[in-house]
Design a protein around this motif. Structure first.
Motif, PDB file in Angstrom:
ATOM      1  N   GLY A 450       0.789  -1.221   0.000  1.00  0.00           N
ATOM      2  CA  GLY A 450       0.000   0.000   0.000  1.00  0.00           C
ATOM      3  C   GLY A 450       0.817   1.265   0.000  1.00  0.00           C
ATOM      4  O   GLY A 450       0.266   2.356  -0.203  1.00  0.00           O
ATOM      5  N   ALA A 451       2.134   1.176   0.251  1.00  0.00           N
ATOM      6  CA  ALA A 451       2.991   2.358   0.254  1.00  0.00           C
ATOM      7  C   ALA A 451       3.321   2.759  -1.179  1.00  0.00           C
ATOM      8  O   ALA A 451       3.286   1.946  -2.107  1.00  0.00           O
ATOM      9  CB  ALA A 451       4.256   2.099   1.058  1.00  0.00           C
ATOM     10  N   THR A 452       3.686   4.033  -1.350  1.00  0.00           N
ATOM     11  CA  THR A 452       4.020   4.572  -2.667  1.00  0.00           C
ATOM     12  C   THR A 452       5.393   5.214  -2.599  1.00  0.00           C
ATOM     13  O   THR A 452       5.641   6.073  -1.734  1.00  0.00           O
ATOM     14  CB  THR A 452       2.991   5.617  -3.120  1.00  0.00           C
ATOM     15  OG1 THR A 452       1.688   5.027  -3.132  1.00  0.00           O
ATOM     16  CG2 THR A 452       3.315   6.129  -4.513  1.00  0.00           C
ATOM     17  N   LEU A 453       6.283   4.806  -3.506  1.00  0.00           N
ATOM     18  CA  LEU A 453       7.623   5.381  -3.589  1.00  0.00           C
ATOM     19  C   LEU A 453       7.651   6.391  -4.725  1.00  0.00           C
ATOM     20  O   LEU A 453       7.217   6.095  -5.839  1.00  0.00           O
ATOM     21  CB  LEU A 453       8.665   4.290  -3.825  1.00  0.00           C
ATOM     22  CG  LEU A 453      10.128   4.764  -3.866  1.00  0.00           C
ATOM     23  CD1 LEU A 453      10.594   5.173  -2.474  1.00  0.00           C
ATOM     24  CD2 LEU A 453      11.038   3.675  -4.434  1.00  0.00           C
ATOM     25  N   LEU A 454       8.189   7.584  -4.433  1.00  0.00           N
ATOM     26  CA  LEU A 454       8.263   8.644  -5.428  1.00  0.00           C
ATOM     27  C   LEU A 454       9.728   8.956  -5.713  1.00  0.00           C
ATOM     28  O   LEU A 454      10.462   9.399  -4.824  1.00  0.00           O
ATOM     29  CB  LEU A 454       7.537   9.898  -4.930  1.00  0.00           C
ATOM     30  CG  LEU A 454       7.157  10.914  -6.005  1.00  0.00           C
ATOM     31  CD1 LEU A 454       5.999  10.371  -6.842  1.00  0.00           C
ATOM     32  CD2 LEU A 454       6.763  12.245  -5.383  1.00  0.00           C
ATOM     33  N   LEU A 455      10.138   8.701  -6.952  1.00  0.00           N
ATOM     34  CA  LEU A 455      11.469   9.073  -7.435  1.00  0.00           C
ATOM     35  C   LEU A 455      11.307  10.245  -8.391  1.00  0.00           C
ATOM     36  O   LEU A 455      10.402  10.253  -9.224  1.00  0.00           O
ATOM     37  CB  LEU A 455      12.136   7.900  -8.140  1.00  0.00           C
ATOM     38  CG  LEU A 455      12.299   6.594  -7.341  1.00  0.00           C
ATOM     39  CD1 LEU A 455      12.906   5.515  -8.226  1.00  0.00           C
ATOM     40  CD2 LEU A 455      13.158   6.814  -6.114  1.00  0.00           C
ATOM     41  N   TYR A 456      12.212  11.214  -8.321  1.00  0.00           N
ATOM     42  CA  TYR A 456      12.056  12.445  -9.095  1.00  0.00           C
ATOM     43  C   TYR A 456      13.434  13.050  -9.356  1.00  0.00           C
ATOM     44  O   TYR A 456      14.425  12.672  -8.721  1.00  0.00           O
ATOM     45  CB  TYR A 456      11.183  13.443  -8.314  1.00  0.00           C
ATOM     46  CG  TYR A 456      11.679  13.692  -6.901  1.00  0.00           C
ATOM     47  CD1 TYR A 456      12.586  14.714  -6.622  1.00  0.00           C
ATOM     48  CD2 TYR A 456      11.285  12.862  -5.856  1.00  0.00           C
ATOM     49  CE1 TYR A 456      13.066  14.916  -5.351  1.00  0.00           C
ATOM     50  CE2 TYR A 456      11.760  13.053  -4.574  1.00  0.00           C
ATOM     51  CZ  TYR A 456      12.653  14.089  -4.326  1.00  0.00           C
ATOM     52  OH  TYR A 456      13.144  14.283  -3.062  1.00  0.00           O
ATOM     53  N   THR A 457      13.491  14.001 -10.279  1.00  0.00           N
ATOM     54  CA  THR A 457      14.718  14.752 -10.532  1.00  0.00           C
ATOM     55  C   THR A 457      14.636  16.110  -9.848  1.00  0.00           C
ATOM     56  O   THR A 457      13.558  16.554  -9.428  1.00  0.00           O
ATOM     57  CB  THR A 457      14.961  14.924 -12.036  1.00  0.00           C
ATOM     58  OG1 THR A 457      13.814  15.535 -12.635  1.00  0.00           O
ATOM     59  CG2 THR A 457      15.192  13.575 -12.698  1.00  0.00           C
ATOM     60  N   ASP A 458      15.769  16.802  -9.753  1.00  0.00           N
ATOM     61  CA  ASP A 458      15.816  18.028  -8.959  1.00  0.00           C
ATOM     62  C   ASP A 458      15.009  19.172  -9.565  1.00  0.00           C
ATOM     63  O   ASP A 458      14.730  20.159  -8.884  1.00  0.00           O
ATOM     64  CB  ASP A 458      17.268  18.471  -8.753  1.00  0.00           C
ATOM     65  CG  ASP A 458      17.994  18.707 -10.078  1.00  0.00           C
ATOM     66  OD1 ASP A 458      17.384  18.479 -11.137  1.00  0.00           O
ATOM     67  OD2 ASP A 458      19.160  19.107 -10.040  1.00  0.00           O
ATOM     68  N   GLY A 459      14.613  19.057 -10.849  1.00  0.00           N
ATOM     69  CA  GLY A 459      13.789  20.103 -11.427  1.00  0.00           C
ATOM     70  C   GLY A 459      12.449  20.252 -10.737  1.00  0.00           C
ATOM     71  O   GLY A 459      11.827  21.318 -10.806  1.00  0.00           O
ATOM     72  N   LEU A 460      11.995  19.203 -10.031  1.00  0.00           N
ATOM     73  CA  LEU A 460      10.714  19.270  -9.331  1.00  0.00           C
ATOM     74  C   LEU A 460      10.816  20.043  -8.026  1.00  0.00           C
ATOM     75  O   LEU A 460       9.843  20.667  -7.594  1.00  0.00           O
ATOM     76  CB  LEU A 460      10.206  17.849  -9.057  1.00  0.00           C
ATOM     77  CG  LEU A 460       8.875  17.709  -8.330  1.00  0.00           C
ATOM     78  CD1 LEU A 460       7.736  18.288  -9.166  1.00  0.00           C
ATOM     79  CD2 LEU A 460       8.592  16.255  -7.995  1.00  0.00           C
ATOM     80  N   VAL A 461      11.976  20.041  -7.397  1.00  0.00           N
ATOM     81  CA  VAL A 461      12.090  20.598  -6.042  1.00  0.00           C
ATOM     82  C   VAL A 461      13.054  21.770  -5.948  1.00  0.00           C
ATOM     83  O   VAL A 461      13.153  22.397  -4.891  1.00  0.00           O
ATOM     84  CB  VAL A 461      12.538  19.494  -5.052  1.00  0.00           C
ATOM     85  CG1 VAL A 461      11.466  18.426  -4.928  1.00  0.00           C
ATOM     86  CG2 VAL A 461      13.858  18.855  -5.490  1.00  0.00           C
ATOM     87  N   GLU A 462      13.760  22.087  -7.012  1.00  0.00           N
ATOM     88  CA  GLU A 462      14.756  23.163  -6.950  1.00  0.00           C
ATOM     89  C   GLU A 462      14.513  24.147  -8.085  1.00  0.00           C
ATOM     90  O   GLU A 462      14.226  23.764  -9.215  1.00  0.00           O
ATOM     91  CB  GLU A 462      16.176  22.588  -7.044  1.00  0.00           C
ATOM     92  CG  GLU A 462      17.264  23.625  -6.868  1.00  0.00           C
ATOM     93  CD  GLU A 462      18.655  23.020  -6.953  1.00  0.00           C
ATOM     94  OE1 GLU A 462      19.600  23.639  -6.436  1.00  0.00           O
ATOM     95  OE2 GLU A 462      18.787  21.925  -7.540  1.00  0.00           O
ATOM     96  N   SER A 463      14.628  25.438  -7.788  1.00  0.00           N
ATOM     97  CA  SER A 463      14.469  26.485  -8.795  1.00  0.00           C
ATOM     98  C   SER A 463      15.199  27.722  -8.310  1.00  0.00           C
ATOM     99  O   SER A 463      15.855  27.730  -7.256  1.00  0.00           O
ATOM    100  CB  SER A 463      12.984  26.781  -9.036  1.00  0.00           C
ATOM    101  OG  SER A 463      12.425  27.428  -7.910  1.00  0.00           O
ATOM    102  N   ARG A 464      15.068  28.809  -9.081  1.00  0.00           N
ATOM    103  CA  ARG A 464      15.687  30.071  -8.676  1.00  0.00           C
ATOM    104  C   ARG A 464      15.047  30.627  -7.416  1.00  0.00           C
ATOM    105  O   ARG A 464      15.647  31.441  -6.713  1.00  0.00           O
ATOM    106  CB  ARG A 464      15.550  31.097  -9.801  1.00  0.00           C
ATOM    107  CG  ARG A 464      16.379  30.781 -11.035  1.00  0.00           C
ATOM    108  CD  ARG A 464      16.001  31.704 -12.166  1.00  0.00           C
ATOM    109  NE  ARG A 464      14.634  31.454 -12.609  1.00  0.00           N
ATOM    110  CZ  ARG A 464      14.000  32.205 -13.492  1.00  0.00           C
ATOM    111  NH1 ARG A 464      14.605  33.259 -14.008  1.00  0.00           N
ATOM    112  NH2 ARG A 464      12.768  31.913 -13.857  1.00  0.00           N
TER     113      ARG A 464
END
Length: 648
Positions: A450-464
């Protein structure tokens, strides 16, 4: 695409009402017709209203325009001091050309450059403009397509507003000069000769009259009294179009110096179009290269559901090297990969494709996650210097409900539990791929159902506007808030969860491309797994049949008994023939029945057509005919042969 007529943004005041009332007296003193339209862009005197916000700024009048003539006549009613007048007119011309070329140069894509030319010249330099471009436009050293066709790309025309009670302003004219949409430039014709000459020409010359008639079409002659300048647009290697500048009869005619102005405008426009076409082609190729290297669809392995998203960066830097992948592994496991090649270019996209292919090959060898990253690091160094990338490689086992993760400088994954708690997993950060000489460490964590693992790149969490850790915390809070909406006993739908995550992006958050991979862990219950070791002896196939028969009876799948016994007997017999250590047999019950037979021999079986006189060689033929799917995978210590049967 052709746009005509085009509306100009905003309303552009020509002058204050007091100056408009005084203008007819100034024009009469200068000997000019009173109906000559006023021209914007001249210096504003005291009390002149500033242009409103959003209005289109106009460049200073060019030589020969009524605006300049009126200003000169007002200051020198006697017509003397001709040297000062010529100097003033030359200064006006240079200022106009400078402002116009800057406006053209601001454009990035093709339409912006053509629009910049139109807005810079209408109505300051001409009352109307027609821009023709080659169709199709050649790119770089490409050989132009024959025949030579010109297509009307844009036409602009403004007129003075005559609405009573309103300030005199320039508004779009809905009735532009008629012109053909498409023109074929005949070799040896008048239009071809003018274009070959490159220099702008007056429309009243014999060659230009014939060329304009050919360009505008036989059914669209120029209205009487219109003055024209035909300016070829030549890029770096060839003529790519033509611009036609038109003035009404009541306006001063074009002068020889105006040909120099038209030539400079045409040159800057053509070079800008050349650059825009090259940039557009490079961006298109890189974008397509990147997208074709991403998976078209995700697999649906046993015990896990997958969803993904990919967003390119903003138009100014849209080509990147982010990628994601899901690779089925032996034993119903699945490898989850997300990576990010540093930089934004076609080179980044190409390196991404090579690293993704390498990761798939290494996953096929069933190497541990830390070993996969180690070999990716070596591959990046072989590709050249400064080939840096970050990567997260995870392997999920639905039988043991465990996940093994190794990291190479990538942002940590987030695990969303069934109750709504979002947890940033503590994974060793590691060094980016391509650094060389570093070790990677893997950690094994629980992956509850039932758990969900989220993999992502830094464009989702980092910006100017935010640093990476602030973005990670915002992402964690967003996931927890989304999970609360579905209740403690239900996981949020994967597709909706991915969309909701991307909704957190705000202005300035698209400086980098984004890859997102979400995995919902369903797992396989222990009661749905049967596992045995078989000694490599002649009695092993018979024992395998008996064990499989008992498991099927326990699962109420007796209907599959005959098929399963036959196929297991063939596969186990082949494994025992070459194995030196015990053979493994595993049955998995999910939406299908899966059987896996493993041994220590690295040689993969191959299906072949047996001759009538052969005693063997028909085992895999039976597997291929009776099984829904089957395959063989080489492991670091042998191989696994598997097949699946549809359950009743």
């Amino acid at each position: 695409m052709t746009e005509h007529p085009t509306s100009h943004e905003g309303r552009q005041p020509l002058a204050a009402r007091s100056q408009e009332r005084a203008r007819p007296r100034q024009e009469a003193a200068a000997g000019l017709p009173s109906e000559v339209p006023a021209q914007p862009g001249g210096p504003a005197g005291p009390g002149t209203d500033a242009p409103p916000a959003g209005s289109v700024p106009a460049a200073p009048p060019a030589p020969g325009s009524p605006g300049v003539a009126v200003a000169v006549a007002a200051q020198h009613p006697g017509g003397g001091r001709g040297g000062d007048t010529a100097t003033r007119r030359e200064g006006e011309r240079l200022r106009f050309v400078g402002a116009a070329t800057r406006r053209i140069a601001r454009g990035i894509d093709l339409d912006e450059i053509v629009l910049g030319l139109c807005r810079a010249t209408v109505p300051t330099f001409s009352d109307e403009i027609l821009v023709y471009l080659r169709d199709p436009l050649p790119v770089g050293d490409e050989r132009p397509v024959a025949p030579f066709m010109l297509r009307l790309r844009r036409t602009d025309r403004l007129r003075l507003s005559e609405l009573e009670g309103e300030e005199l302003v320039l508004v779009p004219d809905p009735s532009p000069t008629p012109a053909a949409e498409l023109c074929e430039v005949r070799s040896g014709g008048a239009l071809a000769e003018v274009l070959r000459g490159v220099r702008p020409v007056f429309g009243d010359s014999a060659a230009a009259k014939t060329a304009l008639s050919e360009l505008l079409g036989p059914g669209h002659p120029l209205p009487g009294g219109l003055r024209a300048v035909l300016a070829p647009l030549r890029g770096r290697r060839r003529v790519i179009g033509a611009a036609v500048f038109l003035r009404r009869p009541e306006r001063a005619a074009f002068e020889p110096n105006d040909l120099l102005v038209a030539a400079q405008l045409a040159t800057h426009t053509a070079l800008g179009i050349d650059k825009a076409v090259l940039y557009g082609r490079e961006a298109y190729i890189a974008d397509e290269l990147q997208r074709t290297m991403l998976p078209d669809s995700l697999p649906q392995p046993t015990g896990v559901k997958l969803a993904s998203r990919y967003l390119p960066a903003a138009e100014t830097a849209r080509v990147g090297g982010d990628w994601y992948d899901a690779i089925p592994l032996p034993g119903s496991r699945v490898a989850l990969v997300v990576g990010d090649v540093m930089g934004h270019s076609m080179t980044s996209a190409a390196i991404m494709g090579q690293l993704r292919t390498t990761a798939q090959t290494l996953a096929g060898l069933d190497l541990p996650p830390q070993e996969v990253l180690h070999h990716l690091d070596e591959q990046a160094q072989r590709l050249g210097e400064n080939r840096m990338a970050t990567c997260m490689y995870a392997v999920y086992d639905p039988v043991s409900h465990r996940i093994t993760i190794a990291n190479a400088g990538h942002p940590p994954p987030i695990l969303l539990h069934l109750g709504g708690r979002a947890e940033v997993l503590r994974v060793p950060p590691g060094a980016p791929i391509g650094v060389g000489g570093v070790d990677f460490e893997a950690v094994e964590l629980d992956a509850p159902a039932g758990a969900t693992l989220l993999l992502y790149t830094d464009g989702l969490v980092e910006s100017r506007l935010r640093d990476v850790w602030t973005g990670i915390e915002q992402l964690r809070e967003r996931l927890a808030a989304t999970a609360q909406l579905t209740g403690p006993d239900h996981s949020p739908p994967l597709e909706a969860l991915c969309d909701d995550v991307l909704d957190m992006l705000g202005p300035g958050d698209r400086d980098d491309d984004i890859a997102l991979l979400a995995a919902r862990f369903d797992g396989i219950a222990p009661s749905d797994v049967a596992y045995w070791f078989l000694e490599p002896e002649d009695a092993a196939p018979g024992r395998a049949r008996r064990l499989a028969r008992r498991a099927l009876a326990r699962w109420d799948l007796e209907e599959l008994t005959d098929s399963v016994e036959l196929l297991i007997s063939e596969v186990v017999t082949n494994a025992v023939r070459y194995a030196e250590r015990p053979v493994t047999l595993r049955l998995l019950r999910t939406d299908v029945l899966r059987c896996e037979v493993g041994d220590d021999s690295p040689q993969l079986p191959r299906q072949r057509r047996a001759r009538d006189t052969d005693e063997g060689g028909r085992g895999l033929f039976l597997v291929n005919r009776l099984a829904r799917r089957w395959g063989a995978t080489r492991l670091s210590g042998g191989k696994v042969v598997w097949f699946e049967l549809a359950t009743p």
